[in-house]
Design a protein around this motif. Sequence first.
Motif, mmCIF file in Angstrom:
data_model
loop_
_atom_site.group_PDB
_atom_site.id
_atom_site.type_symbol
_atom_site.label_atom_id
_atom_site.label_comp_id
_atom_site.label_asym_id
_atom_site.label_seq_id
_atom_site.Cartn_x
_atom_site.Cartn_y
_atom_site.Cartn_z
ATOM 1 N N THR A 48 26.518 47.713 47.905
ATOM 2 C CA THR A 48 27.406 46.706 47.315
ATOM 3 C C THR A 48 27.624 45.557 48.284
ATOM 4 O OG1 THR A 48 28.526 48.401 46.005
ATOM 5 C CG2 THR A 48 29.663 46.306 46.278
ATOM 6 N N ARG A 49 27.785 45.864 49.567
ATOM 7 C CA ARG A 49 27.926 44.798 50.568
ATOM 8 C C ARG A 49 26.677 43.928 50.608
ATOM 9 N NH1 ARG A 49 30.363 48.935 53.605
ATOM 10 N NH2 ARG A 49 28.459 49.275 54.819
ATOM 11 N N GLN A 50 25.519 44.560 50.509
ATOM 12 C CA GLN A 50 24.273 43.796 50.496
ATOM 13 C C GLN A 50 24.187 42.907 49.250
ATOM 14 O OE1 GLN A 50 21.379 46.933 50.764
ATOM 15 N NE2 GLN A 50 21.697 47.263 52.953
ATOM 16 N N LEU A 51 24.564 43.485 48.090
ATOM 17 C CA LEU A 51 24.559 42.703 46.857
ATOM 18 C C LEU A 51 25.457 41.482 46.966
ATOM 19 C CD1 LEU A 51 24.841 45.298 43.925
ATOM 20 C CD2 LEU A 51 22.944 43.743 44.361
ATOM 21 N N SER A 52 26.624 41.660 47.580
ATOM 22 C CA SER A 52 27.611 40.585 47.637
ATOM 23 C C SER A 52 27.137 39.400 48.470
ATOM 24 C CB SER A 52 28.935 41.112 48.193
ATOM 25 O OG SER A 52 28.851 41.373 49.580
ATOM 26 N N ARG A 53 26.070 39.591 49.236
ATOM 27 C CA ARG A 53 25.487 38.459 49.961
ATOM 28 C C ARG A 53 24.584 37.629 49.057
ATOM 29 N NH1 ARG A 53 25.556 42.633 53.996
ATOM 30 N NH2 ARG A 53 26.910 42.033 55.735
ATOM 31 N N GLU A 54 24.180 38.218 47.927
ATOM 32 C CA GLU A 54 23.375 37.485 46.947
ATOM 33 C C GLU A 54 24.255 36.776 45.921
ATOM 34 O OE1 GLU A 54 20.227 39.773 45.120
ATOM 35 O OE2 GLU A 54 20.229 41.193 46.785
ATOM 36 N N TYR A 55 25.299 37.463 45.456
ATOM 37 C CA TYR A 55 26.207 36.898 44.451
ATOM 38 C C TYR A 55 27.497 37.701 44.462
ATOM 39 C CZ TYR A 55 23.341 40.474 42.113
ATOM 40 O OH TYR A 55 22.616 41.611 41.820
ATOM 41 N N PRO A 56 28.610 37.080 44.038
ATOM 42 C CA PRO A 56 29.886 37.803 44.015
ATOM 43 C C PRO A 56 29.840 38.976 43.043
ATOM 44 C CG PRO A 56 30.238 35.433 43.813
ATOM 45 C CD PRO A 56 28.767 35.674 43.654
ATOM 46 N N VAL A 57 30.487 40.075 43.446
ATOM 47 C CA VAL A 57 30.615 41.259 42.609
ATOM 48 C C VAL A 57 32.108 41.505 42.399
ATOM 49 C CG1 VAL A 57 30.146 43.726 42.376
ATOM 50 C CG2 VAL A 57 28.495 42.243 43.556
ATOM 51 N N VAL A 58 32.546 41.490 41.144
ATOM 52 C CA VAL A 58 33.961 41.702 40.825
ATOM 53 C C VAL A 58 34.089 43.048 40.139
ATOM 54 C CG1 VAL A 58 36.017 40.818 39.693
ATOM 55 C CG2 VAL A 58 34.280 39.223 40.546
ATOM 56 N N GLN A 59 34.764 43.965 40.792
ATOM 57 C CA GLN A 59 34.899 45.343 40.325
ATOM 58 C C GLN A 59 36.351 45.581 39.920
ATOM 59 O OE1 GLN A 59 33.793 48.106 43.378
ATOM 60 N NE2 GLN A 59 33.250 49.727 41.928
ATOM 61 N N PHE A 60 36.593 45.717 38.617
ATOM 62 C CA PHE A 60 37.951 45.918 38.114
ATOM 63 C C PHE A 60 38.282 47.406 38.032
ATOM 64 C CE2 PHE A 60 37.064 41.655 36.436
ATOM 65 C CZ PHE A 60 38.244 40.999 36.757
ATOM 66 N N TYR A 61 39.580 47.672 38.159
ATOM 67 C CA TYR A 61 40.026 49.063 38.128
ATOM 68 C C TYR A 61 41.452 49.103 37.599
ATOM 69 C CZ TYR A 61 41.181 53.763 39.868
ATOM 70 O OH TYR A 61 41.572 55.066 39.969
ATOM 71 N N LEU A 62 41.685 49.903 36.574
ATOM 72 C CA LEU A 62 43.029 50.109 36.033
ATOM 73 C C LEU A 62 43.627 51.362 36.658
ATOM 74 C CD1 LEU A 62 42.244 49.291 32.310
ATOM 75 C CD2 LEU A 62 43.908 48.056 33.720
ATOM 76 N N THR A 63 44.792 51.230 37.272
ATOM 77 C CA THR A 63 45.452 52.364 37.904
ATOM 78 C C THR A 63 46.928 52.333 37.544
ATOM 79 O OG1 THR A 63 46.081 53.358 40.031
ATOM 80 C CG2 THR A 63 45.633 51.003 40.040
ATOM 81 N N GLY A 64 47.397 53.382 36.878
ATOM 82 C CA GLY A 64 48.772 53.377 36.400
ATOM 83 C C GLY A 64 48.962 52.226 35.425
ATOM 84 N N ASN A 65 49.960 51.392 35.666
ATOM 85 C CA ASN A 65 50.192 50.228 34.820
ATOM 86 C C ASN A 65 49.670 48.945 35.461
ATOM 87 O OD1 ASN A 65 51.189 49.084 32.395
ATOM 88 N ND2 ASN A 65 53.008 48.331 33.456
#
Length: 377
Positions: A51-68
């Motif tokens: 993922t760190r390597q990918l982020s040097r090519e383009y932004p990676v936005v990873q969403f996560y729902l936790t509780g509310n």
Amino acid sequence: STHIPLPGERGAGTGAAPALNRLHRLVRQELARVEKSAARIDPINRISRTTRQLSREYPVVQFYLTGNDLVAFVHEKGAVRVQRWPGGREQLETTVRRLRFYLEKQLLSPFWDAPDAVDGEERYFATVGDWLWSPLEIAADSPRVLIIPDGDLSNLPWSAVRVGGRPLVERHQFVLAPSIRHHLHARNVNPEYSGVEVFVGRSEDLPEVRRELNVFRGITPGAVTINDPSMRGTWPSDGAARLWHFAGHAVFRADNPFYSYLAMADGPMFAADFRLRQVRVGLVTLAACRSGEQAAMPGEESIGLVRSLLEMGARNVIAGHWPVADASTALWMTTFYDKYFQGATLYDAMTAAAHTVRERYRSAYHWAAFSLFGAGN
């Protein structure tokens, strides 16, 4: 409730219950067999490093729902930052309800006069941009952005979200994936294939499907096979292809997304059916209602037709977020393939299609219905 399609919409009504139940049993048996020999999951440290390597090519936005709360991990240029929205789950539910309201307005627009509907829709997407996109601080000059959504974010049309008075389709090219590992797996699919197959499902009430078929007959380079009508057994179970295109009806099953299906001439082709196959395909296009819609199950990544096709071996999937209109879908598809077969990238061909449809139909219901899932170009 079961979605009942309006005339000119690429959805489908309910099928015959006995036939569906028999097919359910068969697929369950096959899934049980496959699960016993499931592939090893990549170690978390390897995924993190990649993922760190990918982020040097383009932004990676990873969403996560936790509780509310809603949390976003923004991976960019080898680093990661965290954005948290306290109470974000409730805000997201409200956002999705409003999106459905504007979509329903467009679905019903042929039956009533709603001159301000698109203005309200654009104000809505501007509100989403201020709340959800701007805090991520993605640079405006980032050409590509990878989105790993969670929950209802899987069905948000990111290209229609507005920032600075303009939709994001004019700023970024988006690719979505159920998870980082699905994106990485899709990137490893060998893109060098030949062969184009077109599958026509139940489409007697969709006259514009014929227009799509003429595109393939007229400009597809090399061999093309048009399966019209297409049966369940028509779909290959192994091998490779450059392109699969499906035109017809699709049904999304929120109660059990692996039983979402494409309506073939002899019965439903379930998402689980594709998961049982091993076929490498450069691009799968599903020109059908709700074909890209996904549901989040506890402890699972987003599930639907798209995930099953990626796990089958598709490198890229283009699919629709909601019940799409026959006429605007045909215009989008013909414009997309005209550019694609002339050598344009997937992103550029999709952007051209969106702009062409937007010139005729101002609402995002028409021009932002389809998204790209998987690897990207």
